[in-house]
Design a protein around this motif. Structure first.
Motif, PDB file in Angstrom:
ATOM      1  N   SER A   2      45.127  43.098  37.832  1.00  0.00           N
ATOM      2  CA  SER A   2      45.809  42.782  36.576  1.00  0.00           C
ATOM      3  C   SER A   2      44.818  42.767  35.435  1.00  0.00           C
ATOM      4  CB  SER A   2      46.499  41.422  36.690  1.00  0.00           C
ATOM      5  OG  SER A   2      47.461  41.418  37.715  1.00  0.00           O
ATOM      6  N   SER A   3      45.272  43.193  34.258  1.00  0.00           N
ATOM      7  CA  SER A   3      44.427  43.146  33.062  1.00  0.00           C
ATOM      8  C   SER A   3      44.856  41.952  32.215  1.00  0.00           C
ATOM      9  CB  SER A   3      44.564  44.437  32.259  1.00  0.00           C
ATOM     10  OG  SER A   3      45.907  44.636  31.856  1.00  0.00           O
ATOM     11  N   ALA A  25      41.278  39.369  38.510  1.00  0.00           N
ATOM     12  CA  ALA A  25      41.790  40.043  37.319  1.00  0.00           C
ATOM     13  C   ALA A  25      40.669  40.746  36.556  1.00  0.00           C
ATOM     14  CB  ALA A  25      42.482  39.035  36.410  1.00  0.00           C
ATOM     15  N   GLY A 232      54.711  43.635  29.388  1.00  0.00           N
ATOM     16  CA  GLY A 232      53.333  43.166  29.281  1.00  0.00           C
ATOM     17  C   GLY A 232      53.083  42.452  27.970  1.00  0.00           C
ATOM     18  N   ASP A 249      48.391  42.904  30.972  1.00  0.00           N
ATOM     19  CA  ASP A 249      49.456  42.314  31.788  1.00  0.00           C
ATOM     20  C   ASP A 249      49.726  40.868  31.412  1.00  0.00           C
ATOM     21  OD1 ASP A 249      49.869  44.610  33.480  1.00  0.00           O
ATOM     22  OD2 ASP A 249      47.955  44.133  34.427  1.00  0.00           O
ATOM     23  N   ARG A 406      54.245  35.682  30.075  1.00  0.00           N
ATOM     24  CA  ARG A 406      52.933  36.261  30.340  1.00  0.00           C
ATOM     25  C   ARG A 406      51.839  35.691  29.437  1.00  0.00           C
ATOM     26  NH1 ARG A 406      53.235  41.394  32.925  1.00  0.00           N
ATOM     27  NH2 ARG A 406      55.372  41.993  33.450  1.00  0.00           N
ATOM     28  N   LEU A 437      51.874  36.576  37.558  1.00  0.00           N
ATOM     29  CA  LEU A 437      51.675  37.998  37.775  1.00  0.00           C
ATOM     30  C   LEU A 437      51.879  38.359  39.239  1.00  0.00           C
ATOM     31  CD1 LEU A 437      48.566  38.538  35.488  1.00  0.00           C
ATOM     32  CD2 LEU A 437      50.927  39.191  35.023  1.00  0.00           C
ATOM     33  N   ASP A 438      51.477  37.454  40.124  1.00  0.00           N
ATOM     34  CA  ASP A 438      51.657  37.713  41.553  1.00  0.00           C
ATOM     35  C   ASP A 438      53.143  37.716  41.913  1.00  0.00           C
ATOM     36  OD1 ASP A 438      50.485  38.058  44.221  1.00  0.00           O
ATOM     37  OD2 ASP A 438      51.378  36.107  44.648  1.00  0.00           O
ATOM     38  N   ARG A 441      54.935  41.148  40.768  1.00  0.00           N
ATOM     39  CA  ARG A 441      54.397  42.455  41.169  1.00  0.00           C
ATOM     40  C   ARG A 441      55.520  43.294  41.770  1.00  0.00           C
ATOM     41  NH1 ARG A 441      48.946  42.556  40.754  1.00  0.00           N
ATOM     42  NH2 ARG A 441      47.838  40.591  40.916  1.00  0.00           N
TER      43      ARG A 441
END
Length: 441
Positions: A2-3, A25, A232, A249, A406, A437-438, A441
């Motif tokens: 992830s960014s 990340a 995002g 992200d 986010r 984020l997890d 996905r």
């Protein structure tokens, strides 16, 4: 991978970025200023090592101390002098908590005040244990908007203890006296400051410098907007080369509230009443070096408002750690109370040095004529005042923020303004964002 973009390279933002990075990340930190650390900074002047921002930490700083160890800096941790000074009747009285048999005989408080204080502590022991000093928004139900820390302390301990112990403790932890503080802060301070004091050899800035060295930090990058989209986050910022956009992200905002709301309006929209009643804490610190050692063995010296409404508190840095001043010398830092700082901000460094020297040398006459160094640091925005009702408003803001977005908020907004709170909320923002984020996905 992830960014993530982290806004702000203060302690909280750097902590969030470090935990995100170690969590897998790809992290970029955007910092408007020219250096890392935010309010945490250490300067070297000859053989003097001066912490110009946050100063004291205790053994209760569990998250911060774990971070120091994770960075491999545990060898730099040191215990400070256990002695605490209290200004009363124009002199410093040393109180050594490590020698409890002497406490009944200290002239810092009258015998009647000591008895009243003991009774108050017994009465409040359960409440003290229940308040988390670094997440006091969790104790918002105890925060009476109509009752100040001064009124609470007077009812619990009597006037003398309220004036000469609780008030200077509030100055130490909030930036002003008990009349301007929430009653919850009394319980938090009594719990937090029962722990021994520690410091970092070489200066507190070593920790934030080490964090920054391990991360991709881009300085001179001022973030102007954070847009949370369906797919995002888009961050707009400008630097010396112009305007830019960066897609990611997720994002952690480690800026102060008034800055964070400008780039992410969702924060102010969540609970408008919070921002409407915020009171800024403004501080000036003056550090003076002397070619003589003070008679006092204390590191923190508590200054009651009734003794001096201008001088917030004093730190004897040479008693904090031996590396802060040359052998046989003294390094003394004094802060302005936030209620008077506005009238001090326009003074020259020389005028501020003379103001500080007058107070310090009046309390420590052994230093007269031995001054050889000065450092003046102005903090026109050092934090927010935890006045009566602050923790209720903070709790409502926290409950109103979106939990599934986010964008996460770091900083020390929801706890006492300390390095432990900054570390804790930076880690929490990282944990929540990685979990989000997890899950998506």
């Amino acid at each position: 991978m992830s960014s993530i973009v982290v806004v702000g390279a203060g302690l909280s933002g750097l902590t969030a970025a470090y935990r995100l990075s170690t969590g897998g990340a790809d992290v970029v930190v955007l910092e408007a200023g020219p250096r890392p650390g935010g309010r945490v900074d250490t300067e070297t002047h000859g053989a003097y090592v001066v912490d110009t921002g946050p100063d004291a930490l205790t053994a209760g700083y569990a998250r911060y101390l774990r971070l120091v160890e994770d960075l491999g800096l545990q060898h730099r941790l040191a215990d400070t002098a256990a002695v605490i000074g209290l200004v009363r009747d124009g002199r410093i009285i040393d109180v050594d908590p490590g020698k409890p048999w002497r406490l009944p005989f200290t002239p810092a408080l009258s015998f009647a005040a000591k008895i009243r204080m003991l009774g108050g502590l017994v009465h409040a022991r359960k409440a003290i244990a229940e308040v988390d000093s670094y997440e006091m928004s969790c104790s918002a139900a105890r925060d009476d908007p109509e009752r100040s820390a001064a009124e609470f302390a007077t009812d619990l301990f009597g006037t003398e203890v309220a004036d000469y112990l609780i008030d200077p403790l509030m100055r130490l932890t909030t930036g002003s006296g008990a009349a301007n503080a929430s009653c919850v802060n009394v319980l938090g301070a009594l719990g937090a400051w029962s722990s021994s004091l520690k410091t970092v050899r070489g200066g507190l800035g070593i920790v934030t410098d080490e964090l920054a060295d391990r991360l991709d930090v881009r300085y001179g990058a001022t973030v102007t907007r954070v847009d949370d989209t369906a797919t995002g986050v888009v961050i707009g910022y400008h630097d010396e080369s112009g305007e830019h956009e960066m897609a990611a992200d997720g994002c952690v905002i480690g800026a102060m509230y008034h800055q964070a709301t400008e780039m992410w309006p969702t924060l102010s929209a969540a609970c408008p009443a919070f921002g409407d009643k915020l009171r800024n804490v403004k501080l000036i610190s003056v550090s003076l070096g002397y070619s003589a050692h003070t008679a006092t063995r204390a590191y923190p010296v508590l200054v009651p408002t009734t003794e001096n409404p201008e001088a917030l508190l004093i730190f004897m840095q040479h008693n904090k750690c031996a590396d802060r001043a040359p052998d046989g010398h003294s390094l003394v830092t004094i802060y302005t109370d936030t209620t008077v700082t506005d009238s001090f901000l326009d003074r020259t460094d020389r005028e501020l040095e003379l103001w500080a020297a007058g107070i310090i040398e009046g309390l420590c006459p052994e230093l007269v004529g031995r001054r050889e160094m000065s450092v003046v640091t102005r903090w026109p925005m050092a934090g927010y005042l935890a006045d009566p009702g602050f923790w209720r408003r903070s709790s409502r803001l926290l409950e109103s923020l979106p939990t599934d977005g986010r964008v996460k908020v770091a900083g020390d907004l929801f706890g006492a303004g300390s390095m432990e709170s900054a570390t804790r909320w930076g880690e929490r923002a990282a944990e929540e964002l990685l979990r989000h984020l997890d899950d998506h996905r």
